[in-house]
Design a protein around this motif. Structure first.
Motif, PDB file in Angstrom:
ATOM      1  N   GLU A 196     -33.262 -20.415-120.056  1.00  0.00           N
ATOM      2  CA  GLU A 196     -32.524 -20.647-118.821  1.00  0.00           C
ATOM      3  C   GLU A 196     -32.979 -21.949-118.158  1.00  0.00           C
ATOM      4  O   GLU A 196     -32.160 -22.743-117.687  1.00  0.00           O
ATOM      5  N   PHE A 200     -30.665 -25.507-117.378  1.00  0.00           N
ATOM      6  CA  PHE A 200     -30.580 -26.216-116.098  1.00  0.00           C
ATOM      7  C   PHE A 200     -31.089 -27.650-116.235  1.00  0.00           C
ATOM      8  O   PHE A 200     -30.495 -28.582-115.691  1.00  0.00           O
ATOM      9  N   ASP A 242     -28.039 -27.679-107.265  1.00  0.00           N
ATOM     10  CA  ASP A 242     -27.961 -26.269-107.643  1.00  0.00           C
ATOM     11  C   ASP A 242     -28.746 -26.008-108.931  1.00  0.00           C
ATOM     12  O   ASP A 242     -29.444 -24.992-109.053  1.00  0.00           O
ATOM     13  N   ALA A 243     -28.633 -26.923-109.892  1.00  0.00           N
ATOM     14  CA  ALA A 243     -29.353 -26.760-111.149  1.00  0.00           C
ATOM     15  C   ALA A 243     -30.864 -26.873-110.941  1.00  0.00           C
ATOM     16  O   ALA A 243     -31.646 -26.138-111.558  1.00  0.00           O
ATOM     17  N   HIS A 245     -32.462 -26.038-108.268  1.00  0.00           N
ATOM     18  CA  HIS A 245     -32.882 -24.773-107.650  1.00  0.00           C
ATOM     19  C   HIS A 245     -32.981 -23.677-108.705  1.00  0.00           C
ATOM     20  O   HIS A 245     -33.950 -22.907-108.732  1.00  0.00           O
ATOM     21  N   GLY A 246     -31.991 -23.601-109.593  1.00  0.00           N
ATOM     22  CA  GLY A 246     -32.040 -22.611-110.663  1.00  0.00           C
ATOM     23  C   GLY A 246     -33.224 -22.834-111.587  1.00  0.00           C
ATOM     24  O   GLY A 246     -33.853 -21.870-112.060  1.00  0.00           O
TER      25      GLY A 246
END
Length: 388
Positions: A196, A200, A242-243, A245-246
């Motif tokens: 994951e 990202f 956003d990426a 943060h992920g």
């Protein structure tokens, strides 16, 4: 050397910078030992992250040694990750295959000087084969990674693909490399979170590359994922944030050795945020970091609405050929980034910004780790307590 992760001595404490340099020099020397001096040009700042991740999960499987003097270190010896380390070999594998894909991509885009495309493809095939052999030695199948470039070209030649579909091949390639570090370290429980994190990180790297190249791609009519999908710089910034943060959330799920976690968090947390800030700051033409809220509202890249991009002049220094770019890359590498060709936007920057191992990316306003905390307002990203 290429990649988005570029920590420097000005905003990181000495111990963190030495640890990063150990992996960087270890990767460079592993490439040299496995494929000769020319392969050192494939050294990838981002590729060494898999070496860092492997060591953070299994320090015993990442032996170090003292390397001899090197021009890039001011002819000083240094502690480096040994070429026997599985993480260093995985990093070298990834770097070779990615560099081969980049060579093919340049040839397909017409970036190669006339008559040099066959030579680029030949070198790409050689590096890809070398990467496959090194990958076999550590149980890593490079076929999916090598297929990324072909799949990317297929998507770019079609119509109707969304931006995230275009970044998909890169995301999956990085996910495969990140998750394999869990296999090498004997930590299968980390594989899902690492995959994951890799997706990202791959998305961020692809988007930042598109932002950096957008104006040049539009000027010469080359494919750019942002322009092709009508994505604004503001939207690209939102996707990167956003990426990032992920990515930070995925890192929290990893089981790492406490003593080695900080380097992972610094590179994939603080430095990724710096890379996003740096790229969009340059795209907006600002010389200093922008507050994150302001940066989200940065003006869009490219020509103003209703206008055509300026035609490409064809001047050799605006679009240097393969020979000139290769010679410039060697010159920059041997001078540790201090010398830059006249077409480089880095040429007019201060020496501490140009140097690969010492330049601060905060506009030159910070004088050391602790001062960077004060002047940049990023105390949470500073690795020292300002008391040493």
């Amino acid at each position: 050397m290429f990649g988005i992760i570029r920590p420097c001595g000005d905003h990181s404490c000495p111990s963190l910078h030495r640890a990063w340099t150990a992996h960087l020099c270890g990767l460079c020397l592993t490439l040299r030992d496995g494929q000769g001096h020319a392969a050192r040009l494939a050294t990838n700042y981002d590729g060494l992250i898999v070496s860092v991740l492997t060591e953070a999960q299994d320090p015993a499987g990442s032996p170090h040694r003292t390397a001899g003097p090197c021009a890039l270190r001011g002819f000083r010896t240094a502690d480096v990750v040994d070429a026997r380390a599985r993480g260093a070999r995985l990093a070298a594998t990834v770097s070779l295959v990615l560099a081969a894909g980049k060579l093919r991509d340049h040839a397909a885009d017409g970036d190669a000087a006339p008559g040099t495309a066959p030579a680029r493809r030949m070198l790409a095939a050689r590096w890809e084969a070398a990467g496959a052999r090194m990958g076999d030695s550590i149980g890593f199948d490079t076929a999916p990674l090598a297929a990324t470039a072909a799949l990317q070209l297929e998507l770019e030649s079609g119509t109707g693909a969304t931006l995230l579909e275009l970044t998909g091949p890169t995301e999956e390639a990085v996910a495969a490399a990140f998750s394999h570090t869990a296999t090498l370290a004997g930590r299968p429980g980390n594989a899902a979170a690492l995959a994951e994190a890799g997706r990202f990180f791959g998305r961020i790297a692809h988007l930042l590359d598109a932002v950096e190249d957008r104006r040049e791609d539009e000027a010469r009519g080359a494919f750019n994922p942002l322009a092709a999908t009508g994505t604004s710089t503001r939207e690209a910034r939102r996707l990167c944030e956003d990426a990032a943060h992920g990515l930070e959330l995925a890192l929290l799920e990893l089981e790492l050795e406490p003593a080695d976690r900080h380097l992972v968090d610094a590179l994939l947390g603080t430095e990724v945020r710096r890379a996003v800030d740096r790229t969009f700051r340059h795209a907006s033409g600002s010389a200093h970091p922008l507050p994150r809220e302001t940066a989200r509202l940065a003006p869009e890249d490219g020509p103003a609405p209703g206008t055509e991009p300026a035609p490409w002049t064809g001047h050799s220094y605006e679009r240097p050929g393969f020979v000139r770019k290769s010679a410039a890359a060697v010159g920059a590498l041997l001078s540790c980034g201090m010398w830059r060709p006249r077409w480089s936007p880095e040429r007019r920057r201060p020496w501490h910004d140009r140097c690969y191992l010492n330049g601060c990316d905060d506009g030159g306003a910070c004088q050391g780790c602790c001062d960077c905390c004060r002047c940049c307002g990023k105390c949470d990203g500073c690795c020292c307590d300002c008391s040493v």
